[in-house]
Design an enzyme around this catalytic site. Structure first.
Site, mmCIF file in Angstrom:
data_model
loop_
_atom_site.group_PDB
_atom_site.id
_atom_site.type_symbol
_atom_site.label_atom_id
_atom_site.label_comp_id
_atom_site.label_asym_id
_atom_site.label_seq_id
_atom_site.Cartn_x
_atom_site.Cartn_y
_atom_site.Cartn_z
ATOM 1 N N GLU A 1 6.893 -27.674 -36.072
ATOM 2 C CA GLU A 1 7.998 -27.524 -37.038
ATOM 3 C C GLU A 1 8.317 -28.059 -38.039
ATOM 4 O OE1 GLU A 1 9.745 -24.545 -36.619
ATOM 5 O OE2 GLU A 1 9.718 -23.657 -34.256
ATOM 6 N N ASP B 1 13.632 -21.486 -38.003
ATOM 7 C CA ASP B 1 14.057 -21.100 -36.773
ATOM 8 C C ASP B 1 14.187 -22.219 -35.813
ATOM 9 O OD1 ASP B 1 11.551 -21.619 -35.914
ATOM 10 O OD2 ASP B 1 11.024 -19.408 -35.137
ATOM 11 N N ASP C 1 7.703 -21.920 -39.965
ATOM 12 C CA ASP C 1 7.553 -22.003 -38.345
ATOM 13 C C ASP C 1 6.412 -22.927 -37.562
ATOM 14 O OD1 ASP C 1 8.427 -21.062 -35.829
ATOM 15 O OD2 ASP C 1 7.252 -19.036 -35.938
ATOM 16 N N GLY C 2 6.670 -23.393 -36.736
ATOM 17 C CA GLY C 2 5.704 -23.977 -35.633
ATOM 18 C C GLY C 2 5.670 -23.658 -34.290
ATOM 19 N N ASP D 1 5.399 -16.733 -37.612
ATOM 20 C CA ASP D 1 4.805 -16.899 -36.455
ATOM 21 C C ASP D 1 3.336 -16.149 -36.240
ATOM 22 O OD1 ASP D 1 5.830 -17.363 -33.412
ATOM 23 O OD2 ASP D 1 5.408 -15.331 -33.361
ATOM 24 N N HIS E 1 12.133 -14.645 -33.413
ATOM 25 C CA HIS E 1 11.853 -13.644 -32.883
ATOM 26 C C HIS E 1 13.138 -12.478 -32.885
ATOM 27 C CE1 HIS E 1 8.371 -15.591 -31.646
ATOM 28 N NE2 HIS E 1 9.174 -16.609 -31.185
#
Length: 146
Positions: free
Chosen positions: A45, A71, A7-8, A135, A125
């Site tokens: 990301e 994501d 994730d980023g 996250d 999320h």
């Protein structure tokens, strides 16, 4: 098999940003994160996946089957579909514009070369525990800049 979650994110876009990955290798979990004071969400990301693949290569495990879950549709679609046209078109988009973040795409492409990777997308999320943990680590990274 190696499982990777990445994730980023940024506070503002551009703004301070962070990246994170979780690698499950031989039933051992490795987490890592980092941050940059001025960046974009897409750069973070990409950096998350790049850093995860660097870690896997450093462990000498690049011959393993790898599942990378992100994501980011940008990352998943970019590396599985768009990159082929970009390279064929001299790193230009269909609109003949230079590809943004080319240096990161080239780094990701080089790191992924010769590795069997299954790319998966998960909605951010949405309650996926590993994505939620990534996250959290992104925000640990961003907060480390303060």
């Amino acid at each position: 098999m190696i499982e990777v979650f990445s994730d980023g994110g940024c506070i503002g876009n551009p703004g301070p940003g962070g990246w994170a990955y979780i690698v499950s290798l031989n039933n051992e979990i490795t987490e890592n994160y980092g941050a940059e004071p001025q960046t974009t969400n897409n750069k973070m990301e990409l950096t998350a996946v790049i850093e995860a693949l660097r870690f896997i290569r450093a462990q000498g495990k690049e011959d393993s089957e790898i599942i990378i879950t992100t994501d980011s549709q940008y990352v998943k679609n970019g590396i599985t579909t768009w990159i082929h046209s970009w390279k064929k078109n001299g790193w230009r988009t269909a609109a003949k514009q230079p590809v943004k973040n080319r240096e990161l795409w080239e780094a990701l492409d080089a790191l992924a070369e010769g590795i069997t990777i299954s790319w998966r997308w998960v909605k951010g999320h949405s309650g996926n525990p590993m994505n939620e943990r990534c996250d959290e680590l992104v925000h640990v990274g961003i907060n480390s800049l303060k």
